[in-house]
Design a protein around this motif. Structure first.
Motif, PDB file in Angstrom:
ATOM      1  N   ASP A  68      -6.685   6.249 -24.294  1.00  0.00           N
ATOM      2  CA  ASP A  68      -5.868   7.055 -23.395  1.00  0.00           C
ATOM      3  C   ASP A  68      -5.388   6.202 -22.226  1.00  0.00           C
ATOM      4  OD1 ASP A  68      -6.132   9.488 -24.817  1.00  0.00           O
ATOM      5  OD2 ASP A  68      -8.115   9.811 -23.920  1.00  0.00           O
ATOM      6  N   VAL A  69      -4.199   6.504 -21.766  1.00  0.00           N
ATOM      7  CA  VAL A  69      -3.593   5.763 -20.668  1.00  0.00           C
ATOM      8  C   VAL A  69      -2.993   6.756 -19.667  1.00  0.00           C
ATOM      9  CG1 VAL A  69      -1.704   4.207 -20.035  1.00  0.00           C
ATOM     10  CG2 VAL A  69      -3.070   3.717 -22.049  1.00  0.00           C
ATOM     11  N   TYR A  70      -3.196   6.462 -18.381  1.00  0.00           N
ATOM     12  CA  TYR A  70      -2.652   7.306 -17.323  1.00  0.00           C
ATOM     13  C   TYR A  70      -1.982   6.403 -16.277  1.00  0.00           C
ATOM     14  CZ  TYR A  70      -6.205  10.345 -19.393  1.00  0.00           C
ATOM     15  OH  TYR A  70      -6.984  11.051 -20.276  1.00  0.00           O
ATOM     16  N   TYR A  71      -0.984   6.947 -15.620  1.00  0.00           N
ATOM     17  CA  TYR A  71      -0.403   6.216 -14.500  1.00  0.00           C
ATOM     18  C   TYR A  71       0.081   7.217 -13.453  1.00  0.00           C
ATOM     19  CZ  TYR A  71       4.108   7.112 -16.845  1.00  0.00           C
ATOM     20  OH  TYR A  71       5.190   7.698 -17.441  1.00  0.00           O
ATOM     21  N   TRP A  72       0.067   6.750 -12.190  1.00  0.00           N
ATOM     22  CA  TRP A  72       0.435   7.641 -11.091  1.00  0.00           C
ATOM     23  C   TRP A  72       0.814   6.818  -9.859  1.00  0.00           C
ATOM     24  CZ3 TRP A  72      -4.550   6.953 -12.920  1.00  0.00           C
ATOM     25  CH2 TRP A  72      -5.474   6.419 -12.028  1.00  0.00           C
ATOM     26  N   ILE A 104      -8.526  -0.427 -14.565  1.00  0.00           N
ATOM     27  CA  ILE A 104      -7.507   0.059 -13.647  1.00  0.00           C
ATOM     28  C   ILE A 104      -6.797  -1.119 -12.981  1.00  0.00           C
ATOM     29  CG2 ILE A 104      -9.122   0.272 -11.697  1.00  0.00           C
ATOM     30  CD1 ILE A 104      -7.569   2.849 -10.946  1.00  0.00           C
ATOM     31  N   GLY A 105      -5.486  -0.982 -12.828  1.00  0.00           N
ATOM     32  CA  GLY A 105      -4.679  -2.016 -12.178  1.00  0.00           C
ATOM     33  C   GLY A 105      -3.595  -1.367 -11.338  1.00  0.00           C
ATOM     34  N   ALA A 106      -3.020  -2.128 -10.423  1.00  0.00           N
ATOM     35  CA  ALA A 106      -1.998  -1.587  -9.535  1.00  0.00           C
ATOM     36  C   ALA A 106      -1.064  -2.691  -9.077  1.00  0.00           C
ATOM     37  CB  ALA A 106      -2.649  -0.909  -8.326  1.00  0.00           C
ATOM     38  N   ALA A 107       0.127  -2.292  -8.673  1.00  0.00           N
ATOM     39  CA  ALA A 107       1.104  -3.247  -8.155  1.00  0.00           C
ATOM     40  C   ALA A 107       2.129  -2.492  -7.311  1.00  0.00           C
ATOM     41  CB  ALA A 107       1.789  -4.000  -9.288  1.00  0.00           C
ATOM     42  N   GLU A 152       6.123   3.897   7.601  1.00  0.00           N
ATOM     43  CA  GLU A 152       5.025   4.839   7.470  1.00  0.00           C
ATOM     44  C   GLU A 152       4.102   4.532   6.297  1.00  0.00           C
ATOM     45  OE1 GLU A 152       5.772   9.077   8.065  1.00  0.00           O
ATOM     46  OE2 GLU A 152       7.828   8.550   8.603  1.00  0.00           O
ATOM     47  N   TRP A 153       4.686   4.133   5.170  1.00  0.00           N
ATOM     48  CA  TRP A 153       3.862   3.924   3.992  1.00  0.00           C
ATOM     49  C   TRP A 153       4.510   2.919   3.041  1.00  0.00           C
ATOM     50  CZ3 TRP A 153       6.104   9.007   4.390  1.00  0.00           C
ATOM     51  CH2 TRP A 153       7.194   9.215   3.557  1.00  0.00           C
ATOM     52  N   LYS A 154       3.715   2.520   2.043  1.00  0.00           N
ATOM     53  CA  LYS A 154       4.173   1.670   0.944  1.00  0.00           C
ATOM     54  C   LYS A 154       3.722   2.318  -0.359  1.00  0.00           C
ATOM     55  CE  LYS A 154       6.211  -2.402   0.227  1.00  0.00           C
ATOM     56  NZ  LYS A 154       7.516  -2.754   0.785  1.00  0.00           N
ATOM     57  N   GLU A 155       4.626   2.393  -1.339  1.00  0.00           N
ATOM     58  CA  GLU A 155       4.309   3.044  -2.610  1.00  0.00           C
ATOM     59  C   GLU A 155       3.787   2.034  -3.626  1.00  0.00           C
ATOM     60  OE1 GLU A 155       7.272   6.779  -3.129  1.00  0.00           O
ATOM     61  OE2 GLU A 155       8.213   4.807  -3.203  1.00  0.00           O
ATOM     62  N   HIS A 156       2.728   2.412  -4.331  1.00  0.00           N
ATOM     63  CA  HIS A 156       2.153   1.580  -5.383  1.00  0.00           C
ATOM     64  C   HIS A 156       2.151   2.351  -6.709  1.00  0.00           C
ATOM     65  CE1 HIS A 156       0.568  -0.552  -1.893  1.00  0.00           C
ATOM     66  NE2 HIS A 156      -0.137   0.514  -1.568  1.00  0.00           N
ATOM     67  N   ILE A 157       2.219   1.619  -7.802  1.00  0.00           N
ATOM     68  CA  ILE A 157       2.011   2.193  -9.128  1.00  0.00           C
ATOM     69  C   ILE A 157       0.604   1.836  -9.584  1.00  0.00           C
ATOM     70  CG2 ILE A 157       3.068   0.175 -10.231  1.00  0.00           C
ATOM     71  CD1 ILE A 157       3.271   3.744 -11.574  1.00  0.00           C
ATOM     72  N   VAL A 158      -0.143   2.831 -10.070  1.00  0.00           N
ATOM     73  CA  VAL A 158      -1.516   2.617 -10.535  1.00  0.00           C
ATOM     74  C   VAL A 158      -1.577   2.957 -12.018  1.00  0.00           C
ATOM     75  CG1 VAL A 158      -3.952   3.180 -10.197  1.00  0.00           C
ATOM     76  CG2 VAL A 158      -2.370   3.248  -8.254  1.00  0.00           C
ATOM     77  N   PHE A 159      -2.219   2.117 -12.803  1.00  0.00           N
ATOM     78  CA  PHE A 159      -2.269   2.250 -14.258  1.00  0.00           C
ATOM     79  C   PHE A 159      -3.730   2.202 -14.699  1.00  0.00           C
ATOM     80  CE2 PHE A 159      -1.683   0.875 -18.672  1.00  0.00           C
ATOM     81  CZ  PHE A 159      -0.530   1.550 -19.056  1.00  0.00           C
ATOM     82  N   LYS A 160      -4.132   3.156 -15.548  1.00  0.00           N
ATOM     83  CA  LYS A 160      -5.548   3.266 -15.944  1.00  0.00           C
ATOM     84  C   LYS A 160      -5.683   3.429 -17.447  1.00  0.00           C
ATOM     85  CE  LYS A 160      -9.791   5.794 -14.793  1.00  0.00           C
ATOM     86  NZ  LYS A 160     -10.371   6.872 -13.956  1.00  0.00           N
ATOM     87  N   VAL A 218      -0.144  -3.102 -15.492  1.00  0.00           N
ATOM     88  CA  VAL A 218      -0.711  -2.993 -16.833  1.00  0.00           C
ATOM     89  C   VAL A 218      -1.641  -4.171 -17.129  1.00  0.00           C
ATOM     90  CG1 VAL A 218      -0.176  -2.936 -19.298  1.00  0.00           C
ATOM     91  CG2 VAL A 218       1.235  -1.642 -17.672  1.00  0.00           C
ATOM     92  N   SER A 219      -1.184  -5.379 -16.816  1.00  0.00           N
ATOM     93  CA  SER A 219      -1.983  -6.578 -17.082  1.00  0.00           C
ATOM     94  C   SER A 219      -3.318  -6.543 -16.344  1.00  0.00           C
ATOM     95  CB  SER A 219      -1.185  -7.815 -16.682  1.00  0.00           C
ATOM     96  OG  SER A 219      -1.949  -8.989 -16.831  1.00  0.00           O
ATOM     97  N   LEU A 220      -3.302  -6.146 -15.073  1.00  0.00           N
ATOM     98  CA  LEU A 220      -4.553  -6.096 -14.308  1.00  0.00           C
ATOM     99  C   LEU A 220      -5.483  -5.014 -14.825  1.00  0.00           C
ATOM    100  CD1 LEU A 220      -3.391  -6.662 -10.603  1.00  0.00           C
ATOM    101  CD2 LEU A 220      -4.264  -8.332 -12.245  1.00  0.00           C
ATOM    102  N   SER A 221      -4.926  -3.918 -15.310  1.00  0.00           N
ATOM    103  CA  SER A 221      -5.785  -2.860 -15.873  1.00  0.00           C
ATOM    104  C   SER A 221      -6.502  -3.366 -17.126  1.00  0.00           C
ATOM    105  CB  SER A 221      -4.967  -1.606 -16.190  1.00  0.00           C
ATOM    106  OG  SER A 221      -4.120  -1.802 -17.304  1.00  0.00           O
ATOM    107  N   ILE A 222      -5.814  -4.181 -17.915  1.00  0.00           N
ATOM    108  CA  ILE A 222      -6.438  -4.732 -19.121  1.00  0.00           C
ATOM    109  C   ILE A 222      -7.505  -5.759 -18.750  1.00  0.00           C
ATOM    110  CG2 ILE A 222      -6.022  -6.076 -21.219  1.00  0.00           C
ATOM    111  CD1 ILE A 222      -3.279  -4.748 -21.371  1.00  0.00           C
ATOM    112  N   CYS A 223      -7.229  -6.589 -17.768  1.00  0.00           N
ATOM    113  CA  CYS A 223      -8.236  -7.555 -17.305  1.00  0.00           C
ATOM    114  C   CYS A 223      -9.484  -6.817 -16.809  1.00  0.00           C
ATOM    115  CB  CYS A 223      -7.661  -8.431 -16.193  1.00  0.00           C
ATOM    116  SG  CYS A 223      -6.415  -9.609 -16.739  1.00  0.00           S
TER     117      CYS A 223
END
Length: 309
Positions: free
Chosen positions: A6-10, A40-43, A22-30, A97-102
């Motif tokens: 299973d794979v999720y991202y948010w 889990i990885g993010a960028a 105010e903020w910075k947006e990141h993508i998180v992949f699990k 994605v790469s960091l989540s696999i690592c």
């Protein structure tokens, strides 16, 4: 067809401080497999390289399908080859994605990818505190280290530069102009600031104009950042200046920054490990590999209030 995992991202946001944003947006992949092992990885997308949060999310959907159905994620090189065939440009999506696999491999096989790929450690390296500069942004209250990197997010006037350097006093200064000056403007400015402790100048001229610095390249250590987006760029300008600024997301993950580092070392260039305003999961990997670089520029705690959904 049954999925392999299973794979999720948010989306997550870093709430910022000491900046006029105010903020910075990141993508998180699990990733979660049937045995409960996770990764889990993010960028962080970067508009400078044509990335936006929306475009990165769209690309992530392509990579979700690949990640769900790829037979063995332990074959990281094979996976990244297929990922690169699917996605050419969006490095933020590939990095998450790469960091989540690592991370998944680390958790499932107790195998630390960073120790496998980054065995060479520098006997000495220099850590710098990152300071972002914008007009009317107060930086005095956060300057607290001996070695300072000032990154000019917008083009400063000569007066702005001189006033900023005065605030830094006798600190060791690394000046990142992000290619905002042309050759003649920069040459004039350098005559004004030569009395300060300048240890390096980063991206002194715009990409594509690197040879314009030849008349003062012997006077300063010069490092290139925006001029290198791919491995071929390192070879293209390897004889101009001192070294290269590398970061995990710009190169699309651990394997690719490893290749960039090895190539830089092979041609005798010095290296700086840098970062964007990144998610903690991304910064974790920078900290794992930092001792393989000559200079380290991943100190951004003074800009992040918190990171959460």
């Amino acid at each position: 067809m049954k999925r392999e995992r299973d794979v999720y991202y948010w989306q997550e946001r870093s709430i910022l401080k000491n900046l006029n944003s105010e903020w910075k947006e990141h993508i998180v992949f699990k990733i979660i497999d049937k045995d409960g092992y996770e990764g889990i990885g993010a960028a962080t997308p970067e508009s400078l390289y044509g990335e936006t949060f929306k475009t990165t999310m769209a690309v992530i959907e392509l990579l979700r399908r690949l990640t769900e159905n790829f037979k063995d994620l332990g074959n990281l090189y094979d996976f990244e080859e297929q990922m690169n065939n699917l996605v050419k440009k969006d490095m933020a999506s590939k990095t998450a994605v790469s960091l989540s696999i690592c991370d998944y491999i680390n958790n499932k096989k107790s195998l630390d990818i960073s120790k496998m790929f980054f065995k060479k450690q520098k006997a000495e390296n220099t850590t710098l505190q990152k300071i972002f500069w914008k007009k009317d942004l107060n930086i005095l209250n956060i300057i607290n280290k001996k070695n300072i990197k000032i990154e000019f997010l917008e083009k400063p006037s000569y007066k702005d530069v001189l006033e900023t350097l005065k605030l830094c006093g006798n600190k060791n200064l690394w000046l990142d102009f992000r290619g905002k000056y042309n050759h003649y403007e920069l040459r004039k400015l350098l005559k004004e600031i030569y009395t300060y402790n300048i240890i390096a100048i980063e991206q002194p001229v715009p990409p594509g104009r690197e040879y314009h610095v030849s008349d003062f390249a012997l006077d300063y250590a010069i490092f290139w950042d925006e001029s290198i987006e791919k491995m071929e760029d390192i070879l293209r300008i390897n004889n101009i200046g001192t070294g290269f600024v590398l970061d995990i997301t710009k190169f699309g993950g651990i394997l690719n920054i490893k290749k960039a580092l090895e190539l830089s070392n092979l041609i005798g260039a010095e290296t700086m490990l840098s970062t964007r305003i990144e998610h903690p999961q991304n910064l974790k990997w920078s900290k794992k590999i930092e001792n393989s670089f000559d200079f380290i520029d991943i100190d951004i705690n003074h800009y992040i209030e918190k990171t959460s959904k």
